[in-house]
Design a protein around this motif. Structure first.
Motif, PDB file in Angstrom:
ATOM      1  N   ASP A  25       0.834  -1.215   0.000  1.00 44.52           N
ATOM      2  CA  ASP A  25       0.000   0.000   0.000  1.00 44.52           C
ATOM      3  C   ASP A  25       0.865   1.260   0.000  1.00 44.52           C
ATOM      4  O   ASP A  25       0.615   2.212   0.747  1.00 44.52           O
ATOM      5  N   LEU A  26       1.938   1.231  -0.826  1.00 47.69           N
ATOM      6  CA  LEU A  26       2.854   2.351  -0.949  1.00 47.69           C
ATOM      7  C   LEU A  26       3.036   2.708  -2.428  1.00 47.69           C
ATOM      8  O   LEU A  26       2.425   2.090  -3.306  1.00 47.69           O
ATOM      9  N   ASP A  27       3.893   3.685  -2.709  1.00 48.02           N
ATOM     10  CA  ASP A  27       4.143   4.134  -4.079  1.00 48.02           C
ATOM     11  C   ASP A  27       5.473   3.593  -4.570  1.00 48.02           C
ATOM     12  O   ASP A  27       6.409   3.384  -3.792  1.00 48.02           O
ATOM     13  N   LEU A  28       5.580   3.420  -5.885  1.00 49.76           N
ATOM     14  CA  LEU A  28       6.833   3.032  -6.525  1.00 49.76           C
ATOM     15  C   LEU A  28       7.445   4.299  -7.109  1.00 49.76           C
ATOM     16  O   LEU A  28       6.871   4.912  -8.008  1.00 49.76           O
ATOM     17  N   VAL A  29       8.590   4.713  -6.575  1.00 50.56           N
ATOM     18  CA  VAL A  29       9.214   5.985  -6.966  1.00 50.56           C
ATOM     19  C   VAL A  29      10.540   5.689  -7.654  1.00 50.56           C
ATOM     20  O   VAL A  29      11.379   4.951  -7.127  1.00 50.56           O
ATOM     21  N   ASN A  30      10.728   6.307  -8.813  1.00 52.72           N
ATOM     22  CA  ASN A  30      11.972   6.167  -9.575  1.00 52.72           C
ATOM     23  C   ASN A  30      12.969   7.172  -8.996  1.00 52.72           C
ATOM     24  O   ASN A  30      12.878   8.374  -9.245  1.00 52.72           O
ATOM     25  N   VAL A  31      13.944   6.697  -8.193  1.00 52.71           N
ATOM     26  CA  VAL A  31      14.872   7.604  -7.508  1.00 52.71           C
ATOM     27  C   VAL A  31      16.133   7.901  -8.303  1.00 52.71           C
ATOM     28  O   VAL A  31      16.785   8.911  -8.068  1.00 52.71           O
ATOM     29  N   ALA A  32      16.505   7.044  -9.243  1.00 53.87           N
ATOM     30  CA  ALA A  32      17.690   7.278 -10.075  1.00 53.87           C
ATOM     31  C   ALA A  32      17.392   6.842 -11.508  1.00 53.87           C
ATOM     32  O   ALA A  32      17.789   5.745 -11.928  1.00 53.87           O
ATOM     33  N   PRO A  33      16.678   7.661 -12.282  1.00 52.04           N
ATOM     34  CA  PRO A  33      16.292   7.254 -13.636  1.00 52.04           C
ATOM     35  C   PRO A  33      17.475   7.148 -14.599  1.00 52.04           C
ATOM     36  O   PRO A  33      17.418   6.405 -15.569  1.00 52.04           O
ATOM     37  N   GLN A  34      18.583   7.848 -14.328  1.00 51.80           N
ATOM     38  CA  GLN A  34      19.725   7.840 -15.244  1.00 51.80           C
ATOM     39  C   GLN A  34      20.599   6.604 -15.058  1.00 51.80           C
ATOM     40  O   GLN A  34      21.451   6.316 -15.886  1.00 51.80           O
ATOM     41  N   ALA A  35      20.412   5.849 -13.984  1.00 57.28           N
ATOM     42  CA  ALA A  35      21.225   4.665 -13.722  1.00 57.28           C
ATOM     43  C   ALA A  35      20.840   3.534 -14.671  1.00 57.28           C
ATOM     44  O   ALA A  35      19.742   3.506 -15.217  1.00 57.28           O
ATOM     45  N   LYS A  36      21.767   2.606 -14.860  1.00 58.01           N
ATOM     46  CA  LYS A  36      21.508   1.415 -15.678  1.00 58.01           C
ATOM     47  C   LYS A  36      21.600   0.195 -14.780  1.00 58.01           C
ATOM     48  O   LYS A  36      22.700  -0.127 -14.319  1.00 58.01           O
ATOM     49  N   PRO A  37      20.577  -0.530 -14.476  1.00 55.20           N
ATOM     50  CA  PRO A  37      19.162  -0.237 -14.729  1.00 55.20           C
ATOM     51  C   PRO A  37      18.651   0.837 -13.764  1.00 55.20           C
ATOM     52  O   PRO A  37      19.261   1.068 -12.719  1.00 55.20           O
ATOM     53  N   PRO A  38      17.515   1.510 -14.087  1.00 52.32           N
ATOM     54  CA  PRO A  38      16.982   2.561 -13.201  1.00 52.32           C
ATOM     55  C   PRO A  38      16.677   2.006 -11.806  1.00 52.32           C
ATOM     56  O   PRO A  38      16.258   0.868 -11.667  1.00 52.32           O
ATOM     57  N   VAL A  39      16.888   2.849 -10.797  1.00 54.37           N
ATOM     58  CA  VAL A  39      16.666   2.425  -9.410  1.00 54.37           C
ATOM     59  C   VAL A  39      15.314   2.958  -8.941  1.00 54.37           C
ATOM     60  O   VAL A  39      15.040   4.154  -9.049  1.00 54.37           O
ATOM     61  N   CYS A  40      14.475   2.064  -8.450  1.00 49.62           N
ATOM     62  CA  CYS A  40      13.160   2.428  -7.932  1.00 49.62           C
ATOM     63  C   CYS A  40      13.091   2.051  -6.450  1.00 49.62           C
ATOM     64  O   CYS A  40      13.786   1.147  -5.993  1.00 49.62           O
ATOM     65  N   ARG A  41      12.208   2.762  -5.741  1.00 48.16           N
ATOM     66  CA  ARG A  41      12.075   2.513  -4.317  1.00 48.16           C
ATOM     67  C   ARG A  41      10.592   2.470  -3.956  1.00 48.16           C
ATOM     68  O   ARG A  41       9.804   3.270  -4.461  1.00 48.16           O
ATOM     69  N   ILE A  42      10.258   1.577  -3.057  1.00 52.54           N
ATOM     70  CA  ILE A  42       8.883   1.512  -2.558  1.00 52.54           C
ATOM     71  C   ILE A  42       8.820   2.385  -1.313  1.00 52.54           C
ATOM     72  O   ILE A  42       9.530   2.133  -0.335  1.00 52.54           O
ATOM     73  N   MET A  43       8.005   3.450  -1.380  1.00 46.24           N
ATOM     74  CA  MET A  43       7.898   4.387  -0.247  1.00 46.24           C
ATOM     75  C   MET A  43       6.567   5.122  -0.302  1.00 46.24           C
ATOM     76  O   MET A  43       5.872   5.099  -1.324  1.00 46.24           O
ATOM     77  N   ASP A  44       6.247   5.784   0.795  1.00 45.27           N
ATOM     78  CA  ASP A  44       5.078   6.659   0.841  1.00 45.27           C
ATOM     79  C   ASP A  44       5.528   8.020   0.325  1.00 45.27           C
ATOM     80  O   ASP A  44       6.198   8.773   1.033  1.00 45.27           O
ATOM     81  N   TYR A  45       5.170   8.332  -0.919  1.00 47.52           N
ATOM     82  CA  TYR A  45       5.683   9.532  -1.577  1.00 47.52           C
ATOM     83  C   TYR A  45       5.170  10.814  -0.911  1.00 47.52           C
ATOM     84  O   TYR A  45       5.903  11.782  -0.776  1.00 47.52           O
ATOM     85  N   GLY A  46       3.935  10.807  -0.454  1.00 47.23           N
ATOM     86  CA  GLY A  46       3.373  11.982   0.227  1.00 47.23           C
ATOM     87  C   GLY A  46       4.141  12.299   1.501  1.00 47.23           C
ATOM     88  O   GLY A  46       4.462  13.463   1.778  1.00 47.23           O
ATOM     89  N   LYS A  47       4.447  11.264   2.273  1.00 47.55           N
ATOM     90  CA  LYS A  47       5.219  11.447   3.510  1.00 47.55           C
ATOM     91  C   LYS A  47       6.632  11.942   3.194  1.00 47.55           C
ATOM     92  O   LYS A  47       7.166  12.814   3.881  1.00 47.55           O
ATOM     93  N   TYR A  48       7.229  11.390   2.124  1.00 49.82           N
ATOM     94  CA  TYR A  48       8.575  11.803   1.699  1.00 49.82           C
ATOM     95  C   TYR A  48       8.594  13.294   1.337  1.00 49.82           C
ATOM     96  O   TYR A  48       9.481  14.029   1.765  1.00 49.82           O
ATOM     97  N   ARG A  49       7.614  13.744   0.551  1.00 52.99           N
ATOM     98  CA  ARG A  49       7.543  15.163   0.152  1.00 52.99           C
ATOM     99  C   ARG A  49       7.350  16.062   1.374  1.00 52.99           C
ATOM    100  O   ARG A  49       7.942  17.129   1.473  1.00 52.99           O
ATOM    101  N   TYR A  50       6.511  15.634   2.322  1.00 53.79           N
ATOM    102  CA  TYR A  50       6.264  16.404   3.529  1.00 53.79           C
ATOM    103  C   TYR A  50       7.551  16.559   4.345  1.00 53.79           C
ATOM    104  O   TYR A  50       7.901  17.665   4.780  1.00 53.79           O
ATOM    105  N   GLU A  51       8.292  15.458   4.535  1.00 56.40           N
ATOM    106  CA  GLU A  51       9.534  15.516   5.315  1.00 56.40           C
ATOM    107  C   GLU A  51      10.583  16.367   4.606  1.00 56.40           C
ATOM    108  O   GLU A  51      11.336  17.097   5.253  1.00 56.40           O
ATOM    109  N   GLN A  52      10.614  16.282   3.279  1.00 51.33           N
ATOM    110  CA  GLN A  52      11.566  17.087   2.518  1.00 51.33           C
ATOM    111  C   GLN A  52      11.263  18.580   2.677  1.00 51.33           C
ATOM    112  O   GLN A  52      12.168  19.388   2.873  1.00 51.33           O
TER     113      GLN A  52
END
Length: 154
Positions: A25-52
């Motif tokens: 019940d979380l979001d899939l966020v592409n954290v490093a799109p330029q990497a080969k292969p791209p790096v994705c992370r499972i996280m709560d994106y709303g909470k991440y934006r709030y903390e940032q």
């Protein structure tokens, strides 16, 4: 792919990664799109934006905005007036602001630039324990300008 707890889940297909994110019940966020292969992370994106945004706000709160305060003289300034201006320069430097000292030459005073330079050098000498000269006295048109900056406390 990085899991919700920060563990490495290895290389996964996009459909499988989306399914894992939905299971948690979380979001899939592409954290490093330029990497080969791209790096994705499972996280709560709303909470991440709030903390940032909280971190950015805290960083803005802690930073000191340096202002440039200007003090003007004439080359024929009297001693008491000079002491008053000196007190203001010291106060500005103690509060962490830069000070721009300006001597304005009017009329024939421009022929006595040495008097203006002597006043500015005297001011720099009087406040050498609080500040240092960032820019030496220099004539710009009919004004002589010197900039003092506060000393760094270490």
């Amino acid at each position: 792919m990085i899991g919700p707890d920060g563990s490495q889940l290895g290389i996964k297909h996009i459909k499988e990664a989306l399914r894992l994110a939905q299971e948690h019940d979380l979001d899939l966020v592409n954290v490093a799109p330029q990497a080969k292969p791209p790096v994705c992370r499972i996280m709560d994106y709303g909470k991440y934006r709030y903390e940032q945004s909280k971190r950015e706000k805290e960083a803005r709160k802690r930073q000191k905005i340096i202002q440039v305060k200007e003090i003007r003289f004439s080359p024929s300034i009297e001693e008491h007036d000079l002491q008053t201006k000196l007190r203001n320069v010291k106060r500005f430097l103690q509060s962490g602001d830069k000070v721009k000292l300006t001597i304005r030459f009017r009329g024939r005073e421009i022929t006595h630039q040495a008097l203006g330079r002597a006043i500015l050098n005297r001011m720099a000498e009087e406040v050498k324990d609080l500040g240092e000269v960032e820019r030496q006295p220099r004539l710009e048109g009919r004004q002589m300008i010197m900039i003092l900056t506060p000393k760094q406390q270490s």
